[in-house]
Design an enzyme around this catalytic site. Structure first.
Site, short mmCIF file in Angstrom:
data_model
loop_
_atom_site.label_atom_id
_atom_site.label_comp_id
_atom_site.label_asym_id
_atom_site.label_seq_id
_atom_site.Cartn_x
_atom_site.Cartn_y
_atom_site.Cartn_z
N GLY A 39 114.39 74.36 67.57
CA GLY A 39 114.72 75.31 68.63
C GLY A 39 115.80 74.82 69.56
O GLY A 39 116.52 73.86 69.27
N HIS A 45 123.02 75.22 64.57
CA HIS A 45 121.90 75.93 63.93
C HIS A 45 122.39 77.28 63.39
O HIS A 45 122.03 77.69 62.28
CB HIS A 45 120.78 76.19 64.93
CG HIS A 45 120.18 74.97 65.54
ND1 HIS A 45 120.41 74.60 66.84
CD2 HIS A 45 119.33 74.02 65.04
CE1 HIS A 45 119.75 73.50 67.13
NE2 HIS A 45 119.08 73.12 66.06
N GLY A 154 121.65 70.42 58.18
CA GLY A 154 123.00 70.04 58.63
C GLY A 154 123.35 68.60 58.25
O GLY A 154 122.50 67.72 58.25
N GLN A 160 118.71 62.33 57.21
CA GLN A 160 117.62 63.30 57.00
C GLN A 160 117.91 64.15 55.76
O GLN A 160 117.02 64.36 54.92
CB GLN A 160 117.50 64.19 58.23
CG GLN A 160 116.63 65.42 58.05
CD GLN A 160 116.47 66.19 59.35
OE1 GLN A 160 115.75 65.75 60.23
NE2 GLN A 160 117.13 67.32 59.48
N ILE A 183 128.98 71.04 63.01
CA ILE A 183 129.70 71.90 63.96
C ILE A 183 129.89 71.12 65.26
O ILE A 183 128.94 70.51 65.77
CB ILE A 183 128.92 73.21 64.23
CG1 ILE A 183 128.61 73.94 62.91
CG2 ILE A 183 129.68 74.11 65.20
CD1 ILE A 183 129.81 74.44 62.13
N LYS A 191 127.69 69.14 68.15
CA LYS A 191 126.72 69.96 68.91
C LYS A 191 125.32 69.44 68.67
O LYS A 191 124.97 69.05 67.55
CB LYS A 191 126.81 71.41 68.47
CG LYS A 191 128.13 72.02 68.86
CD LYS A 191 128.04 73.52 69.01
CE LYS A 191 129.39 74.07 69.35
NZ LYS A 191 129.43 74.80 70.60
P1 AMP Z 1 117.14 70.23 64.98
O1 AMP Z 1 116.76 71.48 65.69
O2 AMP Z 1 117.92 69.26 65.79
O3 AMP Z 1 115.97 69.61 64.24
O4 AMP Z 1 118.16 70.68 63.84
C1 AMP Z 1 117.81 71.65 62.88
C2 AMP Z 1 118.86 71.67 61.80
O5 AMP Z 1 120.13 72.00 62.37
C3 AMP Z 1 119.02 70.31 61.09
O6 AMP Z 1 119.18 70.52 59.71
C4 AMP Z 1 120.26 69.77 61.73
O7 AMP Z 1 120.97 68.86 60.90
C5 AMP Z 1 121.08 71.03 61.95
N1 AMP Z 1 122.08 70.79 62.99
C6 AMP Z 1 121.87 70.34 64.25
N2 AMP Z 1 123.05 70.18 64.90
C7 AMP Z 1 124.02 70.54 64.01
C8 AMP Z 1 125.44 70.59 64.08
N3 AMP Z 1 126.11 70.22 65.19
N4 AMP Z 1 126.13 70.99 62.99
C9 AMP Z 1 125.45 71.36 61.86
N5 AMP Z 1 124.12 71.34 61.73
C10 AMP Z 1 123.41 70.94 62.80
#
Ligand code: AMP
Length: 289
Positions: A39, A45, A154, A160, A183, A191
């Site tokens: 979230g 995301h 991502g 991960q 991104i 981000k």
């Molecule tokens: P999180 O909410 O941080 O657990 O991220 C959820 C998903 O979004 C994960 O697969 C992250 O790698 C991806 N994600 C988070 N930040 C970015 C970003 N800046 N660019 C691309 N994917 C992202």
């Protein structure tokens, strides 16, 4: 792909309701894409959700701050949350279902965990010893609850992504794992929901991560020593007084083991504290054909 009718997005809190909705879709022969998140969604995301939208008949986004991937002294309580905002964003980019469970519904005195050995030992796994066990456990649970055809992750969390790919292979999950590019903000900062922790001064200092990544991308070449590459990259971070390096490492892209020479596909990754906030960044490189 089945043409999607503009239906209202649904929100579920329980495993049972989620399974019922997905079962009905599957009965119709529809494909399902899953985007697992914690979230406080941003454009990173959103890029995953958009990709899932393009490639699947139905899109499920999970919003769950997963307690088992946080260590005892980490930011579980402080982690930013804004479900209303997340929900509006998800709906605006064509999400069909948000799965938003409570921790009590996901974990009832659990005895089963999923650990992917070796790949979890290095990089973030060193500083956060239980982190990847928590991630693999919750992602396995989400895979069993949602039964997606594809799941989107991502490159921002590159270790991960590598671990999830290995988990899917080792445990024979019938799910395609799709990796999506990092991104960034206009000035280069990757981000992250954790960027909200940074004050104005720290936000400026945080640019040392993406600058170091850019330096690495500029100087990396086949046959160079990892030490030489990492030394240059560390110098960029060390020039920033507010930054404290957790690690800057070059590892084999598949095994996550340290490499001495850049002679195969590698992940060059870093974690850096800016004040109390731990930020990560990385790039991948492979030799020319
Ligand atoms: P999180 O909410 O941080 O657990 O991220 C959820 C998903 O979004 C994960 O697969 C992250 O790698 C991806 N994600 C988070 N930040 C970015 C970003 N800046 N660019 C691309 N994917 C992202």
């Amino acid at each position: 792909m089945e043409k999607r009718e503009e239906e209202k997005m649904q929100v579920t809190k329980t495993v049972k309701e989620t399974r019922e909705i997905v079962k009905a879709w599957k009965k119709e022969g529809l494909t399902v894409g899953l985007v697992p998140t914690m979230g406080f969604l941003h454009e990173g995301h959103a890029s995953l959700i958009k990709r899932a939208r393009e490639e699947n008949d139905r899109v499920v986004v999970s919003v769950f701050v997963n307690p088992t991937q946080f260590g005892p002294n980490e930011d579980l309580e402080a982690y930013p949350r804004d479900f209303e905002r997340d929900s509006t964003l998800c709906e605006s980019i064509g999400t069909d279902l948000i799965f938003h469970p409570e921790p009590e519904d996901m974990y009832d005195s659990p005895c089963a965990y999923v650990s992917i050995e070796k790949l979890s030992d290095n990089l973030c796994g060193k500083t956060r010893p239980i982190h990847f066990r928590g991630v693999c456990t919750v992602v396995s649970k989400l895979f069993n609850i949602v039964s997606p055809d594809r799941a989107y992750f991502g490159q921002k969390d590159a270790q991960q992504l590598a671990i999830i790919k290995k988990m899917v292979k080792d445990l024979n999950f019938d799910i395609e794992i799709v990796g999506c590019p990092i991104i960034r903000e206009e000035d280069g900062l990757a981000k992250s929901s954790r960027n909200t922790y940074l004050n104005t001064e720290e936000r400026k200092a945080a640019l040392c991560l993406s600058k170091s990544v850019a330096k690495g991308q500029e100087i990396i070449r086949e046959g160079m020593s990892a030490d030489e590459l990492l030394k240059e990259m560390k110098m960029v971070i060390e020039a920033e007084p507010m930054a404290v390096i957790d690690y800057v490492s070059a590892v084999d892209a598949l095994t996550m083991e340290h490499v001495d020479i850049i002679d195969r596909p590698v992940l060059v990754a870093m974690a850096v504290y800016i004040g109390k906030t731990r930020l990560i960044d990385n790039f991948s490189w492979e030799p020319a054909e």
